[in-house]
Design an enzyme around this catalytic site. Structure first.
Site, PDB file in Angstrom:
ATOM      1  N   LYS A  52       0.840  -1.205   0.000  1.00 62.66           N
ATOM      2  CA  LYS A  52       0.000   0.000   0.000  1.00 62.66           C
ATOM      3  C   LYS A  52       0.876   1.257   0.000  1.00 62.66           C
ATOM      4  CE  LYS A  52      -3.798  -2.518   2.065  1.00 62.66           C
ATOM      5  NZ  LYS A  52      -4.629  -2.869   3.230  1.00 62.66           N
ATOM      6  N   GLN A  96      -4.860  -1.472   9.346  1.00 62.28           N
ATOM      7  CA  GLN A  96      -4.724  -2.800   8.766  1.00 62.28           C
ATOM      8  C   GLN A  96      -5.340  -3.853   9.695  1.00 62.28           C
ATOM      9  OE1 GLN A  96      -3.664  -3.399   5.710  1.00 62.28           O
ATOM     10  NE2 GLN A  96      -3.747  -5.622   5.859  1.00 62.28           N
ATOM     11  N   ASP A 119     -11.160   2.507   3.421  1.00 61.36           N
ATOM     12  CA  ASP A 119     -11.435   1.069   3.273  1.00 61.36           C
ATOM     13  C   ASP A 119     -12.917   0.806   2.988  1.00 61.36           C
ATOM     14  OD1 ASP A 119      -9.364  -0.848   3.440  1.00 61.36           O
ATOM     15  OD2 ASP A 119      -9.035  -0.394   5.560  1.00 61.36           O
TER      16      ASP A 119
HETATM   17  N1  GUN Z   1      -6.641  -6.929   5.816  1.00 58.73           N
HETATM   18  C1  GUN Z   1      -6.846  -7.702   4.714  1.00 58.73           C
HETATM   19  N2  GUN Z   1      -7.422  -6.968   3.726  1.00 58.73           N
HETATM   20  C2  GUN Z   1      -7.584  -5.714   4.226  1.00 58.73           C
HETATM   21  C3  GUN Z   1      -8.121  -4.519   3.680  1.00 58.73           C
HETATM   22  O1  GUN Z   1      -8.571  -4.440   2.540  1.00 58.73           O
HETATM   23  N3  GUN Z   1      -8.099  -3.425   4.518  1.00 58.73           N
HETATM   24  C4  GUN Z   1      -7.618  -3.484   5.785  1.00 58.73           C
HETATM   25  N4  GUN Z   1      -7.669  -2.379   6.523  1.00 58.73           N
HETATM   26  N5  GUN Z   1      -7.132  -4.587   6.317  1.00 58.73           N
HETATM   27  C5  GUN Z   1      -7.109  -5.689   5.539  1.00 58.73           C
END
Ligand code: GUN
Length: 279
Positions: A52, A96, A119
Protein backbone atom coordinates in the site's frame (compact mmCIF):
# COMPACT_ATOMS: atom_id res chain seq x y z
CA UNK A 1 -10.80 -20.36 -25.23
CA UNK A 2 -11.79 -18.32 -22.22
CA UNK A 3 -10.83 -14.67 -21.88
CA UNK A 4 -8.33 -14.40 -19.01
CA UNK A 5 -9.16 -11.22 -17.10
CA UNK A 6 -5.80 -9.59 -16.39
CA UNK A 7 -6.04 -7.85 -13.01
CA UNK A 8 -2.38 -6.89 -13.06
CA UNK A 9 -2.81 -4.99 -16.33
CA UNK A 10 -6.12 -3.36 -15.38
CA UNK A 11 -4.83 -2.32 -11.92
CA UNK A 12 -1.71 -0.83 -13.56
CA UNK A 13 -3.94 1.18 -15.94
CA UNK A 14 -6.02 2.48 -13.02
CA UNK A 15 -2.90 3.44 -11.05
CA UNK A 16 -1.51 5.29 -14.08
CA UNK A 17 -4.80 7.19 -14.49
CA UNK A 18 -4.73 8.08 -10.77
CA UNK A 19 -1.09 9.20 -11.02
CA UNK A 20 -2.08 11.65 -13.80
CA UNK A 21 -5.01 12.90 -11.73
CA UNK A 22 -2.85 13.39 -8.63
CA UNK A 23 -0.32 15.32 -10.73
CA UNK A 24 -3.10 17.76 -11.72
CA UNK A 25 -4.31 17.98 -8.11
CA UNK A 26 -0.74 18.83 -7.01
CA UNK A 27 -0.39 21.47 -9.75
CA UNK A 28 -3.49 23.11 -8.27
CA UNK A 29 -1.91 23.11 -4.80
CA UNK A 30 -3.66 19.96 -3.53
CA UNK A 31 -2.01 17.24 -1.48
CA UNK A 32 -3.28 13.80 -0.48
CA UNK A 33 -2.13 12.02 2.67
CA UNK A 34 -3.03 8.49 3.79
CA UNK A 35 -2.37 7.39 7.39
CA UNK A 36 -1.52 3.67 7.47
CA UNK A 37 -1.82 2.11 10.93
CA UNK A 38 -0.47 -1.36 11.72
CA UNK A 39 -0.59 -2.95 15.17
CA UNK A 40 1.92 -5.76 15.73
CA UNK A 41 4.12 -7.33 13.06
CA UNK A 42 2.07 -10.08 11.45
CA UNK A 43 4.16 -10.92 8.34
CA UNK A 44 1.20 -11.07 5.92
CA UNK A 45 -0.06 -7.68 7.17
CA UNK A 46 3.43 -6.21 6.79
CA UNK A 47 3.50 -7.32 3.12
CA UNK A 48 0.06 -5.75 2.47
CA UNK A 49 0.99 -2.54 4.27
CA UNK A 50 4.27 -2.25 2.33
CA UNK A 51 2.45 -2.75 -0.96
CA UNK A 52 0.00 0.00 0.00
CA UNK A 53 2.85 2.38 0.85
CA UNK A 54 4.57 1.56 -2.46
CA UNK A 55 1.36 2.23 -4.40
CA UNK A 56 1.01 5.60 -2.63
CA UNK A 57 4.59 6.53 -3.54
CA UNK A 58 4.00 5.57 -7.20
CA UNK A 59 0.82 7.63 -7.51
CA UNK A 60 2.09 10.65 -5.59
CA UNK A 61 0.13 10.22 -2.37
CA UNK A 62 1.93 10.83 0.92
CA UNK A 63 1.70 7.83 3.25
CA UNK A 64 2.27 8.27 6.98
CA UNK A 65 3.11 5.00 8.70
CA UNK A 66 2.05 4.33 12.30
CA UNK A 67 3.67 1.05 13.36
CA UNK A 68 2.43 0.24 16.85
CA UNK A 69 3.53 -2.63 19.10
CA UNK A 70 1.36 -5.74 19.58
CA UNK A 71 0.81 -4.60 23.21
CA UNK A 72 -0.98 -1.38 22.16
CA UNK A 73 -4.24 -1.07 24.09
CA UNK A 74 -7.63 -0.54 22.50
CA UNK A 75 -7.82 2.90 24.19
CA UNK A 76 -4.45 3.92 22.72
CA UNK A 77 -5.47 2.86 19.22
CA UNK A 78 -8.85 4.61 19.49
CA UNK A 79 -7.09 7.72 20.70
CA UNK A 80 -4.67 7.66 17.71
CA UNK A 81 -7.60 7.26 15.28
CA UNK A 82 -9.35 10.22 16.94
CA UNK A 83 -6.21 12.33 16.52
CA UNK A 84 -6.01 11.36 12.83
CA UNK A 85 -9.71 12.19 12.38
CA UNK A 86 -9.01 15.69 13.73
CA UNK A 87 -5.79 16.19 11.70
CA UNK A 88 -6.72 18.31 8.68
CA UNK A 89 -3.56 17.18 6.86
CA UNK A 90 -4.72 13.54 6.87
CA UNK A 91 -7.22 12.70 4.11
CA UNK A 92 -7.60 8.95 4.59
CA UNK A 93 -7.13 6.51 7.48
CA UNK A 94 -6.39 2.82 7.02
CA UNK A 95 -6.12 0.51 10.01
CA UNK A 96 -4.72 -2.80 8.77
CA UNK A 97 -6.77 -5.84 9.85
CA UNK A 98 -6.70 -8.23 11.61
CA UNK A 99 -6.01 -6.44 14.90
CA UNK A 100 -4.66 -8.36 17.92
CA UNK A 101 -7.44 -10.26 19.74
CA UNK A 102 -7.56 -7.87 22.73
CA UNK A 103 -8.72 -5.02 20.47
CA UNK A 104 -12.33 -4.76 19.28
CA UNK A 105 -12.07 -4.29 15.50
CA UNK A 106 -15.64 -3.05 15.13
CA UNK A 107 -15.07 -0.34 17.69
CA UNK A 108 -11.91 0.83 15.89
CA UNK A 109 -13.63 0.82 12.49
CA UNK A 110 -16.53 2.84 13.90
CA UNK A 111 -14.07 5.38 15.33
CA UNK A 112 -12.69 6.22 11.87
CA UNK A 113 -14.47 9.27 10.48
CA UNK A 114 -16.72 8.16 7.55
CA UNK A 115 -15.13 11.08 5.62
CA UNK A 116 -11.69 9.41 5.93
CA UNK A 117 -12.83 5.78 5.70
CA UNK A 118 -10.89 4.79 2.55
CA UNK A 119 -11.43 1.07 3.27
CA UNK A 120 -15.20 1.61 3.12
CA UNK A 121 -15.71 -0.56 6.25
CA UNK A 122 -17.51 2.00 8.48
CA UNK A 123 -21.24 1.24 8.97
CA UNK A 124 -21.91 4.73 7.54
CA UNK A 125 -20.08 3.83 4.31
CA UNK A 126 -21.87 0.47 4.12
CA UNK A 127 -25.26 2.14 4.64
CA UNK A 128 -24.58 4.76 1.98
CA UNK A 129 -23.67 2.00 -0.47
CA UNK A 130 -26.96 0.15 0.12
CA UNK A 131 -29.15 3.24 -0.26
CA UNK A 132 -27.26 4.48 -3.33
CA UNK A 133 -25.63 7.53 -1.75
CA UNK A 134 -22.09 8.57 -2.62
CA UNK A 135 -19.51 7.18 -0.19
CA UNK A 136 -16.35 5.11 -0.04
CA UNK A 137 -16.72 1.67 -1.60
CA UNK A 138 -15.17 -1.45 -0.14
CA UNK A 139 -12.03 -1.95 -2.25
CA UNK A 140 -12.16 -5.62 -3.35
CA UNK A 141 -15.79 -5.55 -4.62
CA UNK A 142 -15.24 -2.15 -6.25
CA UNK A 143 -12.18 -3.65 -7.97
CA UNK A 144 -14.27 -6.55 -9.27
CA UNK A 145 -16.78 -4.14 -10.83
CA UNK A 146 -13.86 -2.42 -12.58
CA UNK A 147 -12.50 -5.77 -13.81
CA UNK A 148 -15.89 -6.59 -15.35
CA UNK A 149 -16.48 -3.16 -16.88
CA UNK A 150 -12.98 -2.78 -18.29
CA UNK A 151 -13.20 -6.29 -19.80
CA UNK A 152 -16.38 -5.33 -21.66
CA UNK A 153 -18.63 -7.58 -19.55
CA UNK A 154 -22.10 -6.16 -19.07
CA UNK A 155 -23.73 -6.59 -15.64
CA UNK A 156 -27.18 -5.10 -16.31
CA UNK A 157 -29.90 -7.74 -16.36
CA UNK A 158 -27.46 -10.61 -15.74
CA UNK A 159 -27.91 -13.39 -13.19
CA UNK A 160 -25.15 -12.68 -10.67
CA UNK A 161 -24.41 -15.23 -7.95
CA UNK A 162 -22.08 -14.25 -5.11
CA UNK A 163 -20.81 -17.17 -3.01
CA UNK A 164 -19.80 -15.77 0.39
CA UNK A 165 -21.45 -13.23 2.69
CA UNK A 166 -18.57 -11.52 4.50
CA UNK A 167 -18.81 -7.83 5.38
CA UNK A 168 -15.66 -7.13 3.37
CA UNK A 169 -16.47 -8.95 0.12
CA UNK A 170 -19.78 -10.83 -0.20
CA UNK A 171 -22.25 -8.28 1.13
CA UNK A 172 -20.79 -5.14 -0.52
CA UNK A 173 -20.31 -7.16 -3.73
CA UNK A 174 -24.04 -7.92 -3.77
CA UNK A 175 -24.87 -4.23 -3.22
CA UNK A 176 -22.57 -3.11 -6.05
CA UNK A 177 -23.90 -5.67 -8.54
CA UNK A 178 -27.43 -4.59 -7.64
CA UNK A 179 -26.44 -0.97 -8.22
CA UNK A 180 -25.26 -2.03 -11.72
CA UNK A 181 -28.72 -3.53 -12.32
CA UNK A 182 -27.67 -7.16 -11.97
CA UNK A 183 -30.10 -9.76 -10.61
CA UNK A 184 -28.28 -10.84 -7.48
CA UNK A 185 -28.27 -14.02 -5.39
CA UNK A 186 -26.05 -14.36 -2.32
CA UNK A 187 -25.17 -17.98 -1.53
CA UNK A 188 -23.20 -19.15 1.53
CA UNK A 189 -22.19 -22.14 3.62
CA UNK A 190 -25.82 -22.95 4.56
CA UNK A 191 -27.19 -22.64 1.01
CA UNK A 192 -28.98 -25.80 -0.14
CA UNK A 193 -28.22 -27.11 -3.64
CA UNK A 194 -25.23 -24.80 -4.06
CA UNK A 195 -24.34 -26.41 -7.40
CA UNK A 196 -27.73 -25.60 -8.89
CA UNK A 197 -27.68 -22.06 -7.51
CA UNK A 198 -24.15 -21.44 -8.82
CA UNK A 199 -25.06 -22.90 -12.24
CA UNK A 200 -27.71 -20.19 -12.66
CA UNK A 201 -25.01 -17.54 -12.77
CA UNK A 202 -24.05 -15.56 -15.85
CA UNK A 203 -21.54 -13.91 -13.51
CA UNK A 204 -20.25 -16.06 -10.63
CA UNK A 205 -18.27 -14.33 -7.88
CA UNK A 206 -16.53 -16.83 -5.61
CA UNK A 207 -15.42 -15.72 -2.13
CA UNK A 208 -16.00 -18.95 -0.24
CA UNK A 209 -12.56 -19.29 1.38
CA UNK A 210 -12.08 -22.96 0.40
CA UNK A 211 -9.18 -23.98 -1.81
CA UNK A 212 -10.15 -24.94 -5.41
CA UNK A 213 -13.68 -25.74 -4.23
CA UNK A 214 -15.56 -24.63 -7.35
CA UNK A 215 -15.15 -27.08 -10.24
CA UNK A 216 -16.86 -27.34 -13.63
CA UNK A 217 -20.01 -28.84 -12.03
CA UNK A 218 -20.77 -25.47 -10.40
CA UNK A 219 -20.44 -23.44 -13.58
CA UNK A 220 -22.78 -22.82 -16.50
CA UNK A 221 -21.35 -22.94 -20.04
CA UNK A 222 -20.15 -19.49 -21.04
CA UNK A 223 -20.33 -17.98 -17.52
CA UNK A 224 -17.94 -15.30 -16.26
CA UNK A 225 -16.09 -16.48 -13.14
CA UNK A 226 -14.38 -14.13 -10.67
CA UNK A 227 -12.20 -15.82 -8.04
CA UNK A 228 -11.58 -13.87 -4.82
CA UNK A 229 -9.81 -16.74 -3.00
CA UNK A 230 -6.11 -16.91 -2.20
CA UNK A 231 -4.53 -20.16 -0.98
CA UNK A 232 -1.44 -22.32 -1.44
CA UNK A 233 -1.83 -25.64 -3.26
CA UNK A 234 -0.01 -28.89 -2.42
CA UNK A 235 3.05 -27.61 -4.34
CA UNK A 236 2.99 -24.33 -2.39
CA UNK A 237 1.80 -22.43 -5.49
CA UNK A 238 -0.84 -19.71 -5.12
CA UNK A 239 -4.34 -20.76 -6.14
CA UNK A 240 -7.92 -19.62 -5.59
CA UNK A 241 -11.34 -20.86 -4.51
CA UNK A 242 -11.90 -22.02 -8.11
CA UNK A 243 -10.30 -25.06 -9.74
CA UNK A 244 -9.01 -22.97 -12.66
CA UNK A 245 -7.94 -25.83 -14.94
CA UNK A 246 -11.24 -27.69 -14.53
CA UNK A 247 -13.36 -24.60 -15.17
CA UNK A 248 -11.36 -22.63 -17.76
CA UNK A 249 -12.59 -24.53 -20.86
CA UNK A 250 -16.23 -24.08 -19.91
CA UNK A 251 -16.37 -20.35 -19.19
CA UNK A 252 -16.29 -17.25 -21.39
CA UNK A 253 -14.03 -15.28 -19.00
CA UNK A 254 -12.19 -15.99 -15.76
CA UNK A 255 -9.77 -14.28 -13.36
CA UNK A 256 -6.51 -16.11 -12.57
CA UNK A 257 -4.97 -16.43 -9.09
CA UNK A 258 -2.59 -14.72 -8.68
CA UNK A 259 -3.00 -11.73 -11.02
CA UNK A 260 -6.80 -11.42 -11.02
CA UNK A 261 -8.74 -9.80 -8.18
CA UNK A 262 -5.74 -9.38 -5.83
CA UNK A 263 -4.01 -6.41 -7.51
CA UNK A 264 -7.34 -4.57 -7.85
CA UNK A 265 -7.83 -4.09 -4.10
CA UNK A 266 -4.88 -1.71 -3.75
CA UNK A 267 -5.77 0.12 -6.97
CA UNK A 268 -9.25 0.83 -5.57
CA UNK A 269 -7.81 1.88 -2.20
CA UNK A 270 -5.73 4.42 -4.13
CA UNK A 271 -8.88 5.50 -5.96
CA UNK A 272 -10.61 6.08 -2.60
CA UNK A 273 -7.64 8.18 -1.45
CA UNK A 274 -7.89 10.33 -4.60
CA UNK A 275 -11.66 10.53 -4.04
CA UNK A 276 -10.98 12.44 -0.78
CA UNK A 277 -9.44 15.20 -2.93
CA UNK A 278 -12.16 15.09 -5.61
CA UNK A 279 -14.80 15.91 -2.98
N1 GUN B 1 -6.64 -6.93 5.82
C1 GUN B 1 -6.85 -7.70 4.71
N2 GUN B 1 -7.42 -6.97 3.73
C2 GUN B 1 -7.58 -5.71 4.23
C3 GUN B 1 -8.12 -4.52 3.68
O1 GUN B 1 -8.57 -4.44 2.54
N3 GUN B 1 -8.10 -3.43 4.52
C4 GUN B 1 -7.62 -3.48 5.79
N4 GUN B 1 -7.67 -2.38 6.52
N5 GUN B 1 -7.13 -4.59 6.32
C5 GUN B 1 -7.11 -5.69 5.54
Amino acid sequence: MAQIIDGKLISAQIKDELKEEVKKISENGGHICLAVVQVGDDPASSVYVNNKKKACAYIGIESRAYELPETTTEAELVSLVEELNADSEVNGILVQLPLPPHINEDLVIRTISPDKDVDGFHPGSVGRLWIGEKGFLSCTPAGIIQLLKRSGIEIEGKECVVIGRSNIVGKPMAALLLRENGTVTVAHSRTKNLKEVARRADILIVAIGKRQFINAEYVKDGAVVIDVGMHRDENNKLCGDVDFTDVADKVSAITPVPGGVGPMTIAMLMNNCVETARR
